[in-house]
Scaffold this active site. Structure first.
Site, PDB file in Angstrom:
ATOM      1  CE  LYS A   1       7.411  -7.028  -6.578  1.00 25.35           C
ATOM      2  NZ  LYS A   1       6.870  -5.759  -7.126  1.00 25.35           N
TER       3      LYS A   1
ATOM      4  CB  SER B   1       6.506  -2.330   0.686  1.00 24.38           C
ATOM      5  OG  SER B   1       6.422  -1.391  -0.354  1.00 24.38           O
TER       6      SER B   1
ATOM      7  CG  ASP C   1      10.290   0.071  -5.176  1.00 24.22           C
ATOM      8  OD1 ASP C   1      10.703   0.436  -6.302  1.00 24.22           O
ATOM      9  OD2 ASP C   1       9.501  -0.881  -5.018  1.00 24.22           O
TER      10      ASP C   1
ATOM     11  CE  LYS D   1       9.341  -1.963  -2.026  1.00 25.18           C
ATOM     12  NZ  LYS D   1       9.382  -3.139  -2.930  1.00 25.18           N
TER      13      LYS D   1
ATOM     14  CD  GLU E   1      12.057  -2.915  -5.250  1.00 19.47           C
ATOM     15  OE1 GLU E   1      12.150  -2.760  -4.015  1.00 19.47           O
ATOM     16  OE2 GLU E   1      11.168  -3.588  -5.774  1.00 19.47           O
TER      17      GLU E   1
ATOM     18  CG  ASP F   1      10.020  -4.980  -8.677  1.00 23.57           C
ATOM     19  OD1 ASP F   1       9.579  -5.952  -9.309  1.00 23.57           O
ATOM     20  OD2 ASP F   1       9.293  -4.335  -7.871  1.00 23.57           O
TER      21      ASP F   1
ATOM     22  N   GLY G   1       6.693  -8.453  -3.194  1.00 22.65           N
ATOM     23  CA  GLY G   1       5.269  -8.729  -3.030  1.00 22.65           C
ATOM     24  C   GLY G   1       4.442  -7.829  -3.917  1.00 22.65           C
TER      25      GLY G   1
ATOM     26  CE  LYS H   1       6.517   0.500  -3.322  1.00 23.75           C
ATOM     27  NZ  LYS H   1       6.961  -0.201  -4.546  1.00 23.75           N
TER      28      LYS H   1
HETATM   29  O1  OSB Z   1       7.319  -2.270  -6.571  1.00 23.00           O
HETATM   30  O2  OSB Z   1       7.468  -3.778  -5.106  1.00 23.00           O
HETATM   31  C1  OSB Z   1       6.773  -3.002  -5.771  1.00 23.00           C
HETATM   32  C2  OSB Z   1       3.131  -3.294  -4.649  1.00 23.00           C
HETATM   33  C3  OSB Z   1       2.488  -3.124  -5.846  1.00 23.00           C
HETATM   34  C4  OSB Z   1       3.212  -2.876  -6.971  1.00 23.00           C
HETATM   35  C5  OSB Z   1       4.618  -2.808  -6.919  1.00 23.00           C
HETATM   36  C6  OSB Z   1       5.280  -2.998  -5.710  1.00 23.00           C
HETATM   37  C7  OSB Z   1       4.509  -3.212  -4.555  1.00 23.00           C
HETATM   38  C8  OSB Z   1       5.069  -3.344  -3.232  1.00 23.00           C
HETATM   39  C9  OSB Z   1       4.233  -4.132  -2.249  1.00 23.00           C
HETATM   40  O3  OSB Z   1       6.095  -2.801  -2.870  1.00 23.00           O
HETATM   41  C10 OSB Z   1       4.989  -5.007  -1.324  1.00 23.00           C
HETATM   42  C11 OSB Z   1       4.065  -5.883  -0.535  1.00 23.00           C
HETATM   43  O4  OSB Z   1       3.319  -6.701  -1.125  1.00 23.00           O
HETATM   44  O5  OSB Z   1       4.071  -5.771   0.687  1.00 23.00           O
HETATM   45 MG    MG Z   2       9.374  -2.624  -6.550  1.00 26.00          MG
END
Ligand code: OSB
Ligand code: MG
Length: 372
Positions: free
Chosen positions: A265, A137, A191, A163, A216, A241, A293, A165
């Protein structure tokens, strides 16, 4: 299982690089670890994934600490629990919300039960895989060039899903650049962490020609109805999510058509029993799932790896190796990736990694000892 003591500890863990999502940035994680003691002398470590600020869910590490300490732990301490599958209902009764706080305890019970049964956690819950596929991510970068550079390195490192952001102004054109530079092969997704509204539907539809495996959580953290409207207007599959906090919400997603993929999660849905129920429901509904995660330490990662060994986790998870996050993880061995996969520990009972207890005790900024 008969838990007679639970210890909560908070430790700071500095990230190798800051991580920014549309709703905020983190530089250092405040990690909440739990240690559960069985009357037999068996012990297990677990982790609560609540963040530093309420920008992902309403919970924070501070609210989780209060809920565990003042309301939830007493329901388990000194009580005989036949099976960890019973813990979810014990914690749900007249205790609204606070899934992350509950999940820290609930998952610890699964870890403890697997330890007592002398079985690896993955097998104990019915996992069938010996390796899980790994994705990365990538936080919001300073420029499209920086993003392309990070994404290219991720593909070279062997990650099986990248992924990205996104947020308004750093979205379609940035992902288009990555796709143009990296070609059609890499599995890419975006995401948004709730950064859009239905007014952006036409703009979000521009992702449709970029070959993303999903987008996402584009809309509000607790929304299902508007996601259903958006899914009717875009071809890219929506993955939820934040909105999926229980089995019932996953069922609602399918009923309403709010999305086609679920990010599970375990911390967000109250733990393993709920995660397994969502996994099983999605499997029979033909909905793929993958393990998300929350920048967990190696302890929380152990639970994610075990969960992702269930058969319907068919999409690579946000379960990157320890070194992607930390200078040194709190577990031995650290989580490592080979050819884009992490091995599910099948030779060790319980969570499958040893915890660096001295380091945790010495770096704890607060500790609470809870007894029956
Ligand atoms: O939206 O998936 C998410 C981390 C913190 C808060 C929200 C998200 C995330 C990640 C981290 O995308 C993914 C990872 O732990 O590698
Ligand atoms: Mg997410």
């Amino acid at each position: 299982m008969h838990i007679d003591q639970i210890i909560l500890r908070e430790i700071p863990l500095a990230l190798r690089e800051p991580f920014r999502i549309s709703s905020g940035a983190i530089h250092e994680r405040r990690i909440l670890l739990l240690e559960l003691y069985d009357r037999s002398g068996a012990r297990a470590w677990s982790e609560c994934i609540a963040g530093e600020a309420p920008n992902y869910s309403p919970e924070t590490i501070d609210t989780a600490w209060i809920i565990v300490e003042q309301y939830a732990a007493t329901r388990l301490l000194g009580r005989n629990v036949e099976h960890p599958g019973a813990v979810h209902a014990i914690l749900e009764r007249d205790l609204r919300g606070h899934q992350m706080a509950k999940a820290g305890l609930e998952m610890g019970c699964w870890g403890l039960a697997a330890t007592i049964a002398e079985e690896p956690l993955g097998r104990f819950i019915g996992g069938t895989r010996s390796e899980v596929d790994v994705g990365i991510s990538l936080g919001i970068q300073a420029s499209p060039e920086a993003l392309v550079d990070r994404a290219r390195r991720a593909v070279e490192d062997g990650y099986r899903k990248v992924k990205i952001k996104i947020e308004p102004g750093r979205d379609v054109e940035w992902v288009r650049t990555v796709r143009a530079e990296l070609g059609p092969k890499p599995h890419l997704m975006a995401d948004a962490n709730n950064a859009y509204t239905l007014d952006d539907a036409d703009h979000l539809a521009e992702f449709d020609d970029l070959g993303l495996i999903m987008i996402e959580q584009p809309l509000a953290w607790d929304d299902l109805v508007r996601h259903a409207e958006l899914q009717r207007r875009i071809r890219t599959p929506i993955c939820l999510d934040e909105s999926i906090t229980s089995l019932e919400r996953a069922q609602d997603m399918v009923t309403l058509g709010s999305g086609r993929i679920v990010n599970i999660k375990p911390g967000r849905v109250g733990g393993f029993a709920s995660s397994i129920a969502i996994h099983d429901y999605c499997q029979q509904a033909g909905v793929p799932v993958w393990c998300g995660g929350m920048f967990e330490s190696g302890v929380g990662r152990a639970y994610n790896v075990a969960l992702a060994s269930l058969p319907n986790f068919t999409i690579p998870g946000d379960i990157s190796p320890s070194a992607r996050y930390w200078k040194a993880d709190v577990v031995h061995p650290e989580w490592t990736m080979h050819d884009g996969r992490i091995r599910v520990p099948l030779d060790t009972p319980g969570i499958g990694v040893a915890v660096d207890e001295d380091r945790i005790i010495n770096s704890a900024v607060r500790t609470a000892l809870l007894r029956a």
